[in-house]
Design an enzyme around this catalytic site. Structure first.
Site, PDB file in Angstrom:
ATOM      1  N   GLU A 282      -5.189 -10.374   8.753  1.00 57.69           N
ATOM      2  CA  GLU A 282      -6.587 -10.558   8.351  1.00 57.69           C
ATOM      3  C   GLU A 282      -6.790 -11.685   7.353  1.00 57.69           C
ATOM      4  O   GLU A 282      -7.152 -11.440   6.202  1.00 57.69           O
ATOM      5  CB  GLU A 282      -7.149  -9.258   7.755  1.00 57.69           C
ATOM      6  CG  GLU A 282      -7.132  -8.084   8.683  1.00 57.69           C
ATOM      7  CD  GLU A 282      -7.974  -6.906   8.180  1.00 57.69           C
ATOM      8  OE1 GLU A 282      -8.516  -6.977   7.071  1.00 57.69           O
ATOM      9  OE2 GLU A 282      -8.101  -5.918   8.927  1.00 57.69           O
TER      10      GLU A 282
ATOM     11  N   ASN B 228      -7.786  -6.321  14.545  1.00 59.92           N
ATOM     12  CA  ASN B 228      -8.012  -5.142  13.705  1.00 59.92           C
ATOM     13  C   ASN B 228      -9.489  -4.804  13.828  1.00 59.92           C
ATOM     14  O   ASN B 228     -10.340  -5.602  13.445  1.00 59.92           O
ATOM     15  CB  ASN B 228      -7.690  -5.432  12.229  1.00 59.92           C
ATOM     16  CG  ASN B 228      -6.200  -5.690  11.987  1.00 59.92           C
ATOM     17  OD1 ASN B 228      -5.397  -5.711  12.919  1.00 59.92           O
ATOM     18  ND2 ASN B 228      -5.836  -5.896  10.742  1.00 59.92           N
TER      19      ASN B 228
ATOM     20  N   GLU C  79      -5.562   2.061  -1.139  1.00 62.86           N
ATOM     21  CA  GLU C  79      -6.564   1.347  -0.344  1.00 62.86           C
ATOM     22  C   GLU C  79      -7.186   0.211  -1.178  1.00 62.86           C
ATOM     23  O   GLU C  79      -8.383   0.172  -1.418  1.00 62.86           O
ATOM     24  CB  GLU C  79      -7.588   2.355   0.193  1.00 62.86           C
ATOM     25  CG  GLU C  79      -8.754   1.808   0.972  1.00 62.86           C
ATOM     26  CD  GLU C  79      -8.441   0.916   2.171  1.00 62.86           C
ATOM     27  OE1 GLU C  79      -7.307   0.960   2.687  1.00 62.86           O
ATOM     28  OE2 GLU C  79      -9.338   0.162   2.565  1.00 62.86           O
ATOM     29  N   TRP C  80      -6.332  -0.705  -1.636  1.00 67.52           N
ATOM     30  CA  TRP C  80      -6.770  -1.918  -2.328  1.00 67.52           C
ATOM     31  C   TRP C  80      -7.742  -1.588  -3.467  1.00 67.52           C
ATOM     32  O   TRP C  80      -7.430  -0.702  -4.260  1.00 67.52           O
ATOM     33  CB  TRP C  80      -7.332  -2.925  -1.309  1.00 67.52           C
ATOM     34  CG  TRP C  80      -6.351  -3.188  -0.174  1.00 67.52           C
ATOM     35  CD1 TRP C  80      -6.493  -2.832   1.140  1.00 67.52           C
ATOM     36  CD2 TRP C  80      -5.051  -3.815  -0.266  1.00 67.52           C
ATOM     37  NE1 TRP C  80      -5.389  -3.220   1.861  1.00 67.52           N
ATOM     38  CE2 TRP C  80      -4.499  -3.822   1.033  1.00 67.52           C
ATOM     39  CE3 TRP C  80      -4.304  -4.395  -1.314  1.00 67.52           C
ATOM     40  CZ2 TRP C  80      -3.232  -4.361   1.324  1.00 67.52           C
ATOM     41  CZ3 TRP C  80      -3.044  -4.934  -1.030  1.00 67.52           C
ATOM     42  CH2 TRP C  80      -2.536  -4.914   0.274  1.00 67.52           C
TER      43      TRP C  80
ATOM     44  N   ARG D 192       4.016  -0.317  12.776  1.00 64.64           N
ATOM     45  CA  ARG D 192       3.715  -1.631  12.217  1.00 64.64           C
ATOM     46  C   ARG D 192       3.810  -1.501  10.696  1.00 64.64           C
ATOM     47  O   ARG D 192       3.189  -0.619  10.102  1.00 64.64           O
ATOM     48  CB  ARG D 192       2.313  -2.091  12.635  1.00 64.64           C
ATOM     49  CG  ARG D 192       1.900  -3.368  11.944  1.00 64.64           C
ATOM     50  CD  ARG D 192       0.552  -3.913  12.412  1.00 64.64           C
ATOM     51  NE  ARG D 192       0.199  -5.033  11.564  1.00 64.64           N
ATOM     52  CZ  ARG D 192      -0.910  -5.124  10.817  1.00 64.64           C
ATOM     53  NH1 ARG D 192      -1.817  -4.158  10.859  1.00 64.64           N
ATOM     54  NH2 ARG D 192      -1.126  -6.161  10.056  1.00 64.64           N
TER      55      ARG D 192
ATOM     56  N   GLU E 177      -4.858  -2.576  14.168  1.00 63.20           N
ATOM     57  CA  GLU E 177      -5.420  -1.585  13.251  1.00 63.20           C
ATOM     58  C   GLU E 177      -6.704  -1.037  13.836  1.00 63.20           C
ATOM     59  O   GLU E 177      -7.521  -1.798  14.367  1.00 63.20           O
ATOM     60  CB  GLU E 177      -5.744  -2.182  11.866  1.00 63.20           C
ATOM     61  CG  GLU E 177      -4.539  -2.526  11.034  1.00 63.20           C
ATOM     62  CD  GLU E 177      -4.883  -3.030   9.634  1.00 63.20           C
ATOM     63  OE1 GLU E 177      -5.975  -2.705   9.117  1.00 63.20           O
ATOM     64  OE2 GLU E 177      -4.053  -3.760   9.063  1.00 63.20           O
TER      65      GLU E 177
ATOM     66  N   PHE F 196      -7.119   6.858   4.572  1.00 65.74           N
ATOM     67  CA  PHE F 196      -7.134   6.477   5.987  1.00 65.74           C
ATOM     68  C   PHE F 196      -6.026   7.161   6.792  1.00 65.74           C
ATOM     69  O   PHE F 196      -5.865   6.896   7.973  1.00 65.74           O
ATOM     70  CB  PHE F 196      -6.966   4.957   6.136  1.00 65.74           C
ATOM     71  CG  PHE F 196      -8.253   4.162   6.067  1.00 65.74           C
ATOM     72  CD1 PHE F 196      -8.921   3.789   7.226  1.00 65.74           C
ATOM     73  CD2 PHE F 196      -8.789   3.772   4.846  1.00 65.74           C
ATOM     74  CE1 PHE F 196     -10.105   3.043   7.178  1.00 65.74           C
ATOM     75  CE2 PHE F 196      -9.967   3.031   4.786  1.00 65.74           C
ATOM     76  CZ  PHE F 196     -10.621   2.671   5.958  1.00 65.74           C
TER      77      PHE F 196
ATOM     78  N   TYR G 110     -12.600  -2.052  13.049  1.00 67.75           N
ATOM     79  CA  TYR G 110     -13.073  -0.857  12.337  1.00 67.75           C
ATOM     80  C   TYR G 110     -14.541  -0.550  12.587  1.00 67.75           C
ATOM     81  O   TYR G 110     -14.931   0.592  12.729  1.00 67.75           O
ATOM     82  CB  TYR G 110     -12.872  -1.026  10.818  1.00 67.75           C
ATOM     83  CG  TYR G 110     -11.430  -0.944  10.394  1.00 67.75           C
ATOM     84  CD1 TYR G 110     -10.834   0.287  10.140  1.00 67.75           C
ATOM     85  CD2 TYR G 110     -10.662  -2.089  10.269  1.00 67.75           C
ATOM     86  CE1 TYR G 110      -9.500   0.373   9.761  1.00 67.75           C
ATOM     87  CE2 TYR G 110      -9.316  -2.012   9.898  1.00 67.75           C
ATOM     88  CZ  TYR G 110      -8.751  -0.778   9.648  1.00 67.75           C
ATOM     89  OH  TYR G 110      -7.437  -0.691   9.289  1.00 67.75           O
TER      90      TYR G 110
ATOM     91  N   HIS H  30       1.029  -9.454   4.349  1.00 69.07           N
ATOM     92  CA  HIS H  30      -0.073  -8.497   4.216  1.00 69.07           C
ATOM     93  C   HIS H  30      -0.538  -8.526   2.754  1.00 69.07           C
ATOM     94  O   HIS H  30      -0.505  -7.512   2.056  1.00 69.07           O
ATOM     95  CB  HIS H  30       0.360  -7.107   4.684  1.00 69.07           C
ATOM     96  CG  HIS H  30      -0.784  -6.221   5.112  1.00 69.07           C
ATOM     97  ND1 HIS H  30      -0.857  -5.647   6.359  1.00 69.07           N
ATOM     98  CD2 HIS H  30      -1.897  -5.824   4.443  1.00 69.07           C
ATOM     99  CE1 HIS H  30      -1.981  -4.918   6.437  1.00 69.07           C
ATOM    100  NE2 HIS H  30      -2.616  -5.005   5.281  1.00 69.07           N
TER     101      HIS H  30
ATOM    102  N   GLN I  18       0.801  -1.229   0.000  1.00 66.15           N
ATOM    103  CA  GLN I  18       0.000   0.000   0.000  1.00 66.15           C
ATOM    104  C   GLN I  18       0.831   1.276   0.000  1.00 66.15           C
ATOM    105  O   GLN I  18       0.314   2.334  -0.360  1.00 66.15           O
ATOM    106  CB  GLN I  18      -0.948  -0.013   1.199  1.00 66.15           C
ATOM    107  CG  GLN I  18      -1.970  -1.139   1.109  1.00 66.15           C
ATOM    108  CD  GLN I  18      -2.898  -1.170   2.310  1.00 66.15           C
ATOM    109  OE1 GLN I  18      -2.601  -1.810   3.303  1.00 66.15           O
ATOM    110  NE2 GLN I  18      -4.014  -0.475   2.240  1.00 66.15           N
TER     111      GLN I  18
HETATM  112  C1  PNW Z   1      -7.774  -3.735   6.382  1.00 63.06           C
HETATM  113  N1  PNW Z   1     -13.764  -4.862   4.174  1.00 63.06           N
HETATM  114  O1  PNW Z   1      -8.437  -4.166   5.259  1.00 63.06           O
HETATM  115  C2  PNW Z   1      -6.336  -3.963   5.992  1.00 63.06           C
HETATM  116  O2  PNW Z   1      -5.577  -4.683   6.910  1.00 63.06           O
HETATM  117  C3  PNW Z   1      -5.643  -2.730   5.529  1.00 63.06           C
HETATM  118  O3  PNW Z   1      -4.642  -3.095   4.623  1.00 63.06           O
HETATM  119  C4  PNW Z   1      -6.651  -1.758   4.958  1.00 63.06           C
HETATM  120  O4  PNW Z   1      -6.060  -0.662   4.336  1.00 63.06           O
HETATM  121  C5  PNW Z   1      -7.539  -1.325   6.118  1.00 63.06           C
HETATM  122  O5  PNW Z   1      -8.155  -2.446   6.717  1.00 63.06           O
HETATM  123  C6  PNW Z   1      -8.621  -0.340   5.733  1.00 63.06           C
HETATM  124  O6  PNW Z   1      -9.491  -0.918   4.806  1.00 63.06           O
HETATM  125  C7  PNW Z   1      -9.781  -4.294   5.073  1.00 63.06           C
HETATM  126  O7  PNW Z   1     -14.164  -4.644   3.001  1.00 63.06           O
HETATM  127  C8  PNW Z   1     -10.230  -4.089   3.783  1.00 63.06           C
HETATM  128  O8  PNW Z   1     -14.546  -5.234   5.073  1.00 63.06           O
HETATM  129  C9  PNW Z   1     -11.549  -4.278   3.495  1.00 63.06           C
HETATM  130  C10 PNW Z   1     -12.414  -4.679   4.499  1.00 63.06           C
HETATM  131  C11 PNW Z   1     -11.967  -4.884   5.788  1.00 63.06           C
HETATM  132  C12 PNW Z   1     -10.638  -4.685   6.075  1.00 63.06           C
END
Ligand code: PNW
Length: 506
Positions: free
Chosen positions: A176, A323, A451-452, A83, A394, A460, A325, A128, A26
């Site tokens: 994850e 992690n 961000e993927w 990290r 996270e 973020f 969120y 990762h 990333q």
């Molecule tokens: C995590 N979802 O990813 C990752 O560990 C990080 O690399 C990423 O940048 C961060 O959270 C923020 O997204 C996720 O779609 C990505 O539920 C997608 C999901 C959850 C976690």
């Protein structure tokens, strides 16, 4: 006023670990520099339509060349732990242990040395999500589907321990597993983009292939065994002399009953946490999958551990990682599922039966703000696993509308300040009132980054990265707030444990 007088116990212990987090793919960029080999994300991101606006991480934040600047940012903010992850193919370009890329080893040596001389401890994730493309051979035995990858991962982990373990004292084997297993192999939204048992499913468009009912479970199983084997290698060969610790990190929300007066919805809460945290926590603690999963996943689709893999997994952690969120309302359906998304026999939604929203939407469509869920899931982990040491690896948020703001406005990220403050306060309550052994907190992320599947269109960072102006970095208001907050919690007397956010906004 008396902040520097250490005769009082502070709110959280002085040795509490405060950090921020990133991941190699990333932030690093430099995708083809100095012998780095391709990973599955290098391929995936070049399939049209896979990443928003067809963006790629070929340059990303150019952390590879600019990390000194990012270290300075951390010094400015007083953040003493980072990290970060190692790019597997930067040190093993083809994933083959007989083909070590010395330039890659040199890069991480320089990076770790620079961090340590700046007084910053590296916390290193081994995986990762950037698997060597060499393992993705387009057969139904590709990537994590192939049990041989377990040994490849062990070779890679061993090389990392040997090369960097004199300086790296905290290892996180996997980030994850659920996310890469389900999004990468269930619905195809992440690399390698598989979404059906069809062997040609690699580059179909999202939604084109249906969901896989089997592959996420197989992938997760191999990733778990890989974790177990790498931990065994660390313990047998390195831990005594190097004196570090090892574990993994697991993403999990908590859940809230969709209909509070329906007992089945309360049960669905437990099942949902089992399907996220216990899927990976139970094998580490007990050497087996949770009963909530084994009793619900039909048709022999969930692999099981044999005596040797069970023994390998059992006790394979020095700490447990989380992690966190978001959380969701869950509603029991009773309908037997056919894939990971339905096997738990519940549905989830940010709205409850009365139409109330669990918390404000972030810019990421899957993220609603629900700080209390952090305290709930911490309490759940403490109870289920007999009070382990826990690190929050996270926690963070994307602010609604942030990515379309000009830089000067994006820097004033009040939404993120509130998110971070509220979650940290829940964690403080967890430690002081629930006596959960949370030992550290890492904010995702130090920098805006790739961000993927959302590309650069979701941010973020506590540091703004200007993608239109030479990747310049500017600390956001949330960065300064976090800096003031952690300083306060390690120095203010325990009685002053309930500050208001305004005292940290300068
Ligand atoms: C995590 N979802 O990813 C990752 O560990 C990080 O690399 C990423 O940048 C961060 O959270 C923020 O997204 C996720 O779609 C990505 O539920 C997608 C999901 C959850 C976690």
């Amino acid at each position: 006023i008396l902040l520097s007088v250490a005769c009082y116990a502070s709110v959280l212990p002085k040795d509490f670990t405060w950090g921020s987090a990133t991941a190699a793919f990333q932030v690093e960029g430099a995708w083809n520099i100095s012998g780095r080999g391709p990973c599955i994300w290098d391929y995936f991101q070049n399939c049209p339509g896979r990443i928003a606006l067809n963006q790629t991480a070929e340059v990303a934040d150019d952390f590879y060349h600019r990390y000194s600047q990012d270290i300075q940012i951390m010094q400015t903010l007083g953040i003493k732990n980072l990290r970060l992850s190692i790019s597997w193919t930067r040190i093993l370009p083809t994933g083959d242990i007989n083909n070590i890329n010395q330039a890659g080893i040199d890069f991480y040596n320089q990076l770790f040395n620079a961090l340590i001389s700046a007084g910053i401890q590296p916390w290193v994730t081994l995986f990762h999500w950037d698997l060597p493309q060499a393992y993705n051979n387009f057969t139904n035995q590709s990537t994590w589907l192939n049990p041989d990858v377990v040994h490849k991962f062990n070779d890679y982990a061993d090389l990392c321990f040997k090369s960097f373990g004199d300086r790296v004292k905290h290892w996180i084997t996997m980030n994850e597993i659920q996310t890469f297993a389900w999004i990468g192999y269930g619905v195809g939204g992440h690399a390698p983009g598989r979404c059906s048992p069809d062997i040609n499913s690699w580059c179909q468009s999202v939604g084109g292939g249906g969901n896989s009912s089997t592959e996420p479970y197989i992938v997760a199983h191999h990733a778990l065994i890989s974790h177990g084997l790498a931990v065994q290698t660390y313990r047998n060969k390195y831990q005594k002399t190097q004196g570090g610790k090892i574990g993994m990190t697991i993403n999990s929300g908590y859940a809230v009953p969709w209909n509070v007066s329906d007992p089945e919805d309360h049960k669905a809460v437990d099942v949902s946490v089992a399907f996220s945290y216990a899927w990976f926590g139970d094998p580490q603690a007990f050497g087996q999958y949770p009963e909530e999963m084994t009793s619900r996943i039909t048709g022999g689709r969930l692999p099981s551990f044999n005596a040797s893999t069970s023994a390998l997994l059992k006790g394979s952690y020095d700490f447990m990682g989380l992690n966190y969120y978001t959380s969701q309302y869950v509603h029991y359906t009773g309908i037997p599922g056919t894939d990971f998304g339905n096997d738990g026999r519940f549905t989830s939604s940010p709205y409850n039966a009365s139409g109330n929203l669990i918390g404000p939407f972030a810019e990421s469509t899957w993220l609603n703000v629900y700080p209390k869920g952090l305290r709930d899931v911490l309490k759940w982990i403490k109870k289920r696993y007999n009070d382990p040491d826990i690190y929050i690896f996270e926690n963070g948020v994307s602010c609604p509308g942030e990515s379309s703001l000009p830089e000067n406005l994006a820097l004033n990220d009040t939404f993120r300040m509130n998110y971070v403050f509220d979650h940290v306060m829940e964690m403080v309550d967890s430690v002081l009132d629930d006596h959960v052994k949370v030992k550290g907190y890492f904010l995702w992320s130090l920098l805006d980054n790739f961000e993927w599947a959302d590309g650069y269109n979701v941010r973020f960072g506590i540091t703004y990265v200007n993608y239109n102006n030479n990747l310049t970095r500017t600390i956001k208001d949330s960065g300064y707030m976090y800096s003031n907050l952690i300083q306060y919690l390690r120095t203010a007397p325990a009685e002053s444990r309930r500050p208001t956010i305004s005292s940290f906004m300068d």
